[in-house]
Scaffold this active site. Structure first.
Site, short mmCIF file in Angstrom:
data_model
loop_
_atom_site.label_atom_id
_atom_site.label_comp_id
_atom_site.label_asym_id
_atom_site.label_seq_id
_atom_site.Cartn_x
_atom_site.Cartn_y
_atom_site.Cartn_z
N CYS A 101 0.84 -1.20 0.00
CA CYS A 101 0.00 0.00 0.00
C CYS A 101 0.88 1.25 0.00
O CYS A 101 2.05 1.22 0.34
CB CYS A 101 -0.88 0.04 1.25
SG CYS A 101 -1.90 -1.41 1.43
N ARG A 121 4.06 1.10 -6.48
CA ARG A 121 3.98 0.14 -5.37
C ARG A 121 2.90 -0.91 -5.61
O ARG A 121 2.77 -1.86 -4.86
CB ARG A 121 3.74 0.87 -4.05
CG ARG A 121 4.84 1.83 -3.65
CD ARG A 121 4.42 2.70 -2.46
NE ARG A 121 4.24 1.92 -1.25
CZ ARG A 121 5.24 1.58 -0.43
NH1 ARG A 121 6.47 1.95 -0.75
NH2 ARG A 121 5.04 0.88 0.66
N TRP A 171 -3.00 -2.15 -1.63
CA TRP A 171 -2.57 -3.45 -2.19
C TRP A 171 -3.22 -4.49 -1.28
O TRP A 171 -2.78 -4.66 -0.14
CB TRP A 171 -1.05 -3.53 -2.16
CG TRP A 171 -0.47 -4.87 -2.48
CD1 TRP A 171 -0.22 -5.89 -1.62
CD2 TRP A 171 -0.06 -5.35 -3.77
NE1 TRP A 171 0.31 -6.96 -2.28
CE2 TRP A 171 0.42 -6.67 -3.59
CE3 TRP A 171 -0.07 -4.81 -5.04
CZ2 TRP A 171 0.90 -7.44 -4.65
CZ3 TRP A 171 0.42 -5.58 -6.09
CH2 TRP A 171 0.88 -6.87 -5.90
N ASN A 229 -0.57 0.99 5.99
CA ASN A 229 0.19 0.06 5.16
C ASN A 229 0.80 -0.97 6.10
O ASN A 229 1.51 -0.60 7.03
CB ASN A 229 1.30 0.79 4.38
CG ASN A 229 2.19 -0.20 3.63
OD1 ASN A 229 1.75 -1.29 3.26
ND2 ASN A 229 3.45 0.16 3.44
N GLY A 230 0.51 -2.24 5.87
CA GLY A 230 1.10 -3.28 6.72
C GLY A 230 0.09 -4.39 6.98
O GLY A 230 -0.94 -4.48 6.30
N GLU A 250 16.67 -23.04 -9.58
CA GLU A 250 16.32 -21.61 -9.52
C GLU A 250 17.55 -20.75 -9.77
O GLU A 250 17.49 -19.76 -10.50
CB GLU A 250 15.67 -21.29 -8.18
CG GLU A 250 15.31 -19.83 -7.97
CD GLU A 250 14.40 -19.24 -9.04
OE1 GLU A 250 13.80 -20.00 -9.83
OE2 GLU A 250 14.33 -18.00 -9.13
N LYS A 261 17.87 -17.94 -12.86
CA LYS A 261 18.24 -16.53 -12.64
C LYS A 261 19.41 -16.14 -13.53
O LYS A 261 19.38 -15.10 -14.19
CB LYS A 261 18.62 -16.32 -11.16
CG LYS A 261 17.43 -16.36 -10.22
CD LYS A 261 16.62 -15.10 -10.26
CE LYS A 261 15.22 -15.09 -10.74
NZ LYS A 261 14.38 -16.16 -10.95
N GLU A 292 18.29 -16.06 -17.28
CA GLU A 292 17.33 -15.05 -17.75
C GLU A 292 17.85 -13.63 -17.55
O GLU A 292 17.45 -12.72 -18.27
CB GLU A 292 15.98 -15.23 -17.08
CG GLU A 292 15.94 -14.96 -15.59
CD GLU A 292 14.53 -15.04 -15.03
OE1 GLU A 292 13.56 -14.84 -15.77
OE2 GLU A 292 14.40 -15.30 -13.83
N HIS A 304 25.37 -39.45 -14.83
CA HIS A 304 24.55 -40.14 -15.84
C HIS A 304 24.52 -39.35 -17.16
O HIS A 304 23.58 -39.44 -17.93
CB HIS A 304 23.12 -40.33 -15.30
CG HIS A 304 23.08 -41.17 -14.08
ND1 HIS A 304 23.24 -42.54 -14.09
CD2 HIS A 304 22.99 -40.81 -12.78
CE1 HIS A 304 23.21 -43.01 -12.86
NE2 HIS A 304 23.05 -41.99 -12.04
N LYS A 307 7.24 -9.80 -17.45
CA LYS A 307 7.06 -10.10 -16.03
C LYS A 307 5.94 -11.11 -15.85
O LYS A 307 6.02 -11.99 -15.00
CB LYS A 307 6.71 -8.82 -15.24
CG LYS A 307 6.54 -9.05 -13.74
CD LYS A 307 7.79 -9.59 -13.12
CE LYS A 307 7.61 -10.04 -11.69
NZ LYS A 307 8.81 -10.75 -11.18
C1 AGP Z 1 11.16 -15.96 -13.02
O1 AGP Z 1 12.28 -15.15 -12.74
C2 AGP Z 1 10.49 -15.58 -14.33
N1 AGP Z 1 10.13 -14.23 -14.31
C3 AGP Z 1 9.38 -16.56 -14.72
O2 AGP Z 1 9.96 -17.84 -14.80
C4 AGP Z 1 8.18 -16.64 -13.75
O3 AGP Z 1 8.56 -17.25 -12.54
C5 AGP Z 1 7.09 -17.50 -14.42
O4 AGP Z 1 6.69 -16.87 -15.61
C6 AGP Z 1 5.88 -17.73 -13.51
O5 AGP Z 1 5.28 -16.52 -13.17
P1 AGP Z 1 4.09 -16.52 -12.07
O6 AGP Z 1 4.70 -16.93 -10.77
O7 AGP Z 1 3.57 -15.11 -12.06
O8 AGP Z 1 3.06 -17.51 -12.53
#
Ligand code: AGP
Length: 609
Positions: free
Chosen positions: A2, A28, A75, A101-102, A481, A485, A488, A504, A604
């Protein structure tokens, strides 16, 4: 998260300044907006669901009269994103208005107490109880000033808050208080401004003064007074002159949203520990009764599901099947049925692959549960029950703080389920719950003590043509993960496997100098991991290990090492162990002159299949 803004002007329209300032807090993230001003000893309030421009179009936010007021962009955490839940919230007498906010952890018990004292509530929010608490304090001690009534009220709050209060009782004041959620004061010759973040008033004044945790500030047109909530001792603090550009201010002075959000993780992880018991219990009940449980997600959220499958199995003896959402229909579309339960994990709540998997399962009468960061997203609307992870909006394309929050929520669900099933002793439960509470501090320690070392590692290996990420057990999810990172954000071709898989096939790729990152919590697989490290070392790989502080054995085998605080239970280890990998990806991207916030080809939220 928020956004709050309040102002006391010597002259002019408070509402139009609040409107303009809330626009500067839009980054935000929010789903509704509201403003309250004081004029002729009356509260004037306009609020609605939707974006600021939409609500302004409908209600004209600028025509509230008065030189003093507060505003809010919401939010949603408690209560759906509806007008009735938007701020400001008022008391029964319509004399007190509050924005917040919180997350108030003890709002249910305070609400019951106030309802028993005859207070009527109109919203489902935790915030509304603050207005009624202040009203209650004033009715018990009418001679007390507004500031004292607010002070007594916040002393009863547990959780995070940044609040601003105005009232017809003292119509020339704004009273604010803070615990964890940010709050800053700005001022100039035209007035005083209080906000969640500096960007709100930076175009008006660059003189800013941070309100710290556990402080209350009483603001009037002639000045302000700060006191400690705990003992009312006065606090004096000099303002800082902010030399940020507005663009930098949006990132709190950080160069990119990604590094800002990595650094936000201690706070967001604390917020994720303040979820409503009711929803966690409900979801764990559904999981307990389920015959088949599919954990469905994409990308980083899928890695959270992979880690969760170890948590649910080890803690609650519940078998779960992590499935890439893009493969779910092909793989399980025909077999999913009324006895199936889908736990869909999506920080955006809008990922097309995840939603189409949910639709397919729903058509076959499966039970849909949701974990998301966005209340009001499609996933929340199609889920039988959902839980919000409360990470606040994530602007960087790379998921960082939302990943660690997802892991925390999934660990909390696994803990509740194991308790429900009596699969672990109460002592073990208490131990794991205590350790979960220490995770935010652990993450803070990692960031503050290891960032410079990780920068050097990024510099050393920035030209590597390939990276390996290896882990055993739940650390395989952490390895996947870390790989995502680096790929990407820094465009480095990377491989990730359970460390036991290397022999393997993948190990054929190892040549001298190829960096291999090992995730090495001191868990049951630590010993076997050492032999995996030796295998790679024998073929000339450069060993980069993420170890627990004091792990001298693996430290000696490593070319480079990064330390995380010792004693983190295995099933919680992905949360702290991923942070160095987030930082590694970020610093390699910088070494390569890339902008981590806007990686090529990526969005995103992937709303196409
Ligand atoms: C992760 O860094 C990426 N931006 C991407 O893999 C993301 O995690 C994936 O598209 C899933 O998004 P979501 O959690 O909003 O469903």
């Amino acid at each position: 998260m928020c956004g709050i803004f309040g102002c006391i002007l010597k002259k002019g329209s408070a509402s139009s300044l609040i409107h303009a300032s809330l626009k500067r807090l839009e980054y935000r993230g929010y789903d509704s907006v509201g403003i309250a001003t004081l004029y002729n000893n009356q509260l004037q309030i306009k609020k609605g669901q939707g974006k600021i421009d939409e609500v302004h179009q409908r209600l004209n936010l600028d025509d509230l009269k008065g030189t003093i007021g507060i505003g809010h962009t919401r939010w949603a955490t408690h209560g759906a994103p509806l007008e009735i839940n938007s701020h400001p919230h008022i008391d029964c007498t319509n004399k007190i208005a509050v924005v917040h906010n919180g997350i108030i952890e003890n709002f249910s018990e305070l609400k019951s107490e106030l309802e028993n004292n005859g207070h009527n509530f109109i919203s489902k929010t935790d915030t509304e109880i603050i207005a009624h608490l202040i009203e209650d304090n004033i009715s018990k001690n009418p001679k007390k000033g507004l500031a004292d009534a607010v002070l007594e009220a916040v002393k009863r709050l547990e959780g995070s808050y940044a609040i601003a209060v105005i009232s017809t009782i003292e119509p020339d004041k704004i009273i604010c208080a803070r615990n964890e959620s940010p709050l800053v004061l700005g001022y100039n010759e035209k007035g005083y401004y209080i906000a969640s973040d500096i960007p709100a008033f930076l175009p008006i004044t660059n003189k800013a003064l941070v309100i710290k945790n556990g402080e209350l500030i009483n603001i009037s047109a002639s000045g302000y007074e700060i006191k400690k909530i705990v003992d009312s001792t006065l606090v004096s603090r000099e303002p800082k002159i902010i030399d940020w550009t507005p663009e930098m201010a949006l990132k709190k002075g950080y160069p990119h949203f990604m590094i800002k959000e990595i650094n936000e993780q201690p706070l967001t992880l604390r917020n994720t520990l303040r979820l409503q018991d009711h929803y966690l219990d409900l979801i764990s009940t559904f999981l307990d009764r389920a015959k088949d449980v599919f954990l469905v997600a994409c990308g980083t959220s899928y890695h959270a599901c992979l880690a969760a499958s170890y948590m649910f199995s080890k803690l609650a003896f519940l078998p779960t099947y992590p499935v890439y959402a893009s493969e779910f229909i092909e793989q399980h579309g025909k077999s999913v049925n009324i006895d199936s339960t889908i736990l869909a994990v999506s920080q955006s709540g809008e990922t097309a692959d995840t939603l189409s998997s949910v639709t397919c399962a729903q058509q076959r009468a499966a039970t849909i549960l949701g974990l998301t960061n966005v209340i009001g997203s499609t996933l929340t609307r199609v889920s039988r029950v959902y839980v919000g992870q409360q990470s606040g909006p994530e602007i960087g394309v790379a998921a960082t703080k939302t990943f660690t929050s997802e892991l925390s929520v999934l660990a909390q669900l696994a803990l509740r389920l194991s308790k429900k099933r009596g699969k672990v002793s109460q002592d073990e439960m208490d131990h794991l719950s205590e350790k979960l509470e220490t995770i935010p501090k652990n993450v803070e320690t990692i960031i503050s003590t290891q960032a410079n070392k990780i920068k050097k590692i990024a510099k050393k290996y920035k030209k590597a043509k390939i990276f390996f990420f290896l882990g055993r057990g739940i650390s395989a999810a952490t390895a996947y993960e870390g790989r995502l990172k680096l790929m990407e954000i820094a465009y480095v071709p990377s491989m990730a496997f359970p460390a036991g898989e290397s022999k393997h096939g993948p190990i054929s790729l190892i040549e001298s100098g190829i960096p291999v990152v090992f995730i090495c919590p001191k868990d049951g697989s630590h010993k076997t991991l050492i032999s995996n490290i030796m295998e790679m070392k024998a073929r000339g790989a450069s060993i980069i290990s993420v170890i627990e502080t004091g792990d001298e054995i693996i430290k000696k085998l490593s070319d480079d090492y990064i330390e995380v605080p010792a004693g983190i239970p295995e099933i919680l280890s992905p949360i702290p162990f991923v942070v160095p990998l987030q930082l590694l990806a970020y610093y390699v991207a910088l070494e390569k002159g890339l902008n981590p916030d806007t990686p090529r080809n990526l969005a995103k939220c992937v709303t196409v299949k």
